[in-house]
Design a protein around this motif. Structure first.
Motif, PDB file in Angstrom:
ATOM      1  N   ASP A 353       0.157   3.665 -10.400  1.00 40.44           N
ATOM      2  CA  ASP A 353      -0.807   3.910  -9.328  1.00 40.44           C
ATOM      3  C   ASP A 353      -1.360   5.331  -9.410  1.00 40.44           C
ATOM      4  O   ASP A 353      -2.566   5.548  -9.244  1.00 40.44           O
ATOM      5  CB  ASP A 353      -0.136   3.677  -7.973  1.00 40.44           C
ATOM      6  N   ASP A 427       5.322  -6.956   4.293  1.00 44.58           N
ATOM      7  CA  ASP A 427       3.955  -6.654   3.852  1.00 44.58           C
ATOM      8  C   ASP A 427       3.312  -5.508   4.630  1.00 44.58           C
ATOM      9  O   ASP A 427       2.139  -5.202   4.430  1.00 44.58           O
ATOM     10  CB  ASP A 427       3.075  -7.903   3.937  1.00 44.58           C
ATOM     11  N   LYS A 430       2.840  -0.880   1.318  1.00 42.50           N
ATOM     12  CA  LYS A 430       2.304  -1.044  -0.033  1.00 42.50           C
ATOM     13  C   LYS A 430       3.283  -0.473  -1.050  1.00 42.50           C
ATOM     14  O   LYS A 430       3.582  -1.105  -2.066  1.00 42.50           O
ATOM     15  CB  LYS A 430       0.957  -0.324  -0.153  1.00 42.50           C
ATOM     16  N   SER A 462       3.952   4.153   1.936  1.00 42.71           N
ATOM     17  CA  SER A 462       2.501   4.001   2.063  1.00 42.71           C
ATOM     18  C   SER A 462       2.232   2.633   2.672  1.00 42.71           C
ATOM     19  O   SER A 462       2.722   1.618   2.162  1.00 42.71           O
ATOM     20  CB  SER A 462       1.822   4.095   0.690  1.00 42.71           C
ATOM     21  N   SER A 464       0.181  -0.771   3.837  1.00 45.84           N
ATOM     22  CA  SER A 464      -0.796  -1.628   3.166  1.00 45.84           C
ATOM     23  C   SER A 464      -2.118  -1.604   3.937  1.00 45.84           C
ATOM     24  O   SER A 464      -3.057  -0.911   3.565  1.00 45.84           O
ATOM     25  CB  SER A 464      -0.250  -3.050   3.041  1.00 45.84           C
TER      26      SER A 464
END
Length: 564
Positions: A353, A427, A430, A462, A464
């Motif tokens: 990333d 979810d 991230k 972090s 999502s």
């Protein structure tokens, strides 16, 4: 075309950056290094041959590493020579150190010392003897312990010269033992169990791939260093690209860490690209830098593994074994050791990333791209939406099963915590990054590992999407799905409740009731609940950087700050 035009002015800035961070190998510097290395060699030569060495030299270390035998008679090293970044002239300021490889003599080891941590114990005791004699050397200012890639069971010695040179402040020599030809390589394959106390249900022995790889790393450390010398010496542009990649990585503390990237692995990746024709000496350093980042971020070869030797010469069975055992594989030129055996999947995802984000920076106009890529320090707390610091000092549960299993207890705890948070946040998150730099700057390794918990464990999260991260209700399995419902309740405990939803569905759920303006604290509450339930962590040992400025939301900027 647009990004190509940008590299023109950026090349000028890169040239200035290289002048600033590259170390100038002046006669004064090389003389200081050579004199210090000579003093180290002289001190080692003076150590009496056949000096008896027992566990009494460092009983705490031998106990905590778990060795069942650790006696030998001292023999002088077979070889002492410099390696690492110094040998390929790719040191990056301000951290200036020189690796000194010391080849452990075979006479100090038995053929089965790869078993039960014996090699690791003897490796350390050998360094203890050297340290004692270096302490009295006039050319040496001080000698400290550090570790190899944050692995407590593999200490190294840092030797600081008595003579100081203004151009290289803080210079030290890092003494690293190597273990060429000490053991039969076949005894250290990934399937074997070499820690007899590790068994699974039914008393079947567990394989020890991390432990085996750690020993193999020492056995081929010098040879892989020679590979890098052949690749980089005389290749100016490739060496400068390596320096740029080091600067880039060092600015990002979430990836320049024990479970992800280091200078050695960056050099290995560049060596792979050079030997496989993906970069060449006609390219500028910045071009090589971009090719390397693109390869890290997007190459499909990562799913198969990288092999420094011709992949066709490696059996399909061996390739599958590497793939099934490790999330990332870079197999050395001898095909015996995965050089990335410490990299975890979440660390590699973070690396990919970061590489992708950096490539997008090249699309910026003006000086923004250069500043963001090379000059901006991205510290761990600033990287993430949520930052958590855990105080685990004297938390015995971390090492209840022992400090050293196949992997070390601190690495296993990182993985356990990551798994719990991943399940709890689902979810909403991230990325979840869990890093425990558990080795303090100064430590007395002779006393063992009980004090290697003083540094805090760091968690970065972090989110999502905000609508997911800030939702009040998590819907679990249907009531009819008894097996999954039991698992759900086991994880969430008293927070789990059976609810009927508007669509008529009846399912397990968790509800995080909170005022609208405080919904950013839902993740904080989830984290606190998971840590309390599964790790018995009290809130006083968990610091979350998330709500420290909430008073300004409640009272406004014109409020009286002194009362808060």
């Amino acid at each position: 075309m647009e990004t190509d035009t940008l590299t023109g002015p950026m090349d000028l800035k890169v040239r200035e950056l290289l002048k600033e961070v590259q170390l100038d190998y002046t006669p004064a510097f090389t003389k200081l290094v050579n004199d210090t290395v000579s003093a180290i060699k002289e001190s080692i030569i003076k150590i009496p041959e056949d000096l008896p060495v027992t566990a009494d030299v460092a009983p705490g270390f031998v106990r905590d590493v778990g060795a069942d035998k650790a006696e030998f008679k001292f023999k002088k090293p077979k070889c002492i020579e410099m390696g690492g970044s110094y040998s390929i002239k790719c040191i990056v300021k301000p951290d200036i150190n020189v690796d000194l490889f010391i080849q452990l003599p075979k006479e100090c080891f038995h053929e089965k010392d790869y078993l039960n941590y014996r090699y690791l114990a003897k490796r350390f005791l050998y360094l203890c003897v050297i340290k004692k004699h270096l302490m009295s050397a006039s050319a040496v200012c001080k000698v400290e312990w550090s570790t190899f890639q944050n692995e407590a069971r593999k200490p190294v010695l840092l030797v600081y010269p008595a003579k100081k040179l203004a151009e290289v402040p803080g210079l030290f020599i890092r003494i690293i033992p190597t273990a060429e030809s000490l053991f039969d390589v076949s005894k250290l394959n990934l399937k074997r169990n070499n820690i007899r106390a590790l068994n699974q249900e039914g008393n079947l022995p567990l394989s020890t791939p991390i432990y085996n790889s750690s020993i193999l790393e020492d056995m081929f450390l010098k040879d892989n260093g020679e590979l890098l010398k052949r690749t980089f010496l005389g290749q100016k542009e490739l060496g400068e690209a390596l320096i740029l990649l080091k600067v880039w990585a060092q600015q990002r503390s979430s990836i320049y860490v024990h479970d992800c990237l280091n200078g050695y692995l960056i050099a290995i990746i560049l060596s792979y690209l050079a030997t496989h024709g993906k970069v060449n000496d006609s390219m500028k350093p910045l071009q090589i830098f971009r090719v390397a980042l693109d390869f890290i971020a997007t190459s499909k070869l990562w799913s198969r593994g990288l092999y420094l030797q011709d992949e066709a010469k490696i059996s399909k069975e061996d390739r599958m074994l590497y793939k099934d055992t490790f999330p990332v594989t870079i197999c050395d030129s001898h095909t015996h050791v995965n050089l990335t055996f410490r990299i975890k999947s979440n660390g590699f995802f973070e690396l990919q990333d970061e590489a992708s984000l950096t490539l997008r920076c090249f699309e910026k106009s003006g000086d923004g791209a250069f500043e963001d890529i090379f000059m901006t320090k991205i510290d761990f707390p600033a990287k993430y939406d949520y930052y958590v610091r855990l105080n685990l000092k004297e938390k015995n549960e971390v090492y209840a099963s022992g400090f050293c299993l196949d992997d070390e207890c601190w690495r296993l705890f990182e993985q356990k915590l990551h798994g719990l948070l991943k399940q709890g946040l689902s979810d909403r998150a991230k990325f979840i990054r869990v890093i425990w730099r558990n080795i303090p700057t100064e430590c007395s390794m002779e006393n063992g590992f009980s004090e290697l918990d003083v540094e805090p464990l760091l968690v970065g999260i972090s989110v999502s999407f905000l609508e997911k991260a800030l939702r009040v209700v998590d819907v679990g399995p249907d009531a009819e799905n008894k097996e999954e419902a039991v698992k759900f309740r086991a994880f969430w405990g008293e927070k789990a409740e059976l609810r009927r939803f508007k669509d008529g569905k009846i399912a397990e759920s968790t509800v995080w009731e909170i005022e609208q303006w405080k919904r950013h604290l839902i993740l904080k509450r989830i984290i606190e609940h998971v840590l309390r339930r599964h790790l018995s962590m009290s809130t006083r040992n968990v610091i979350q950087i998330v709500d420290q400025l909430d008073f300004s939301l409640l009272h406004g900027v014109g409020g009286n700050l002194t009362s808060h």
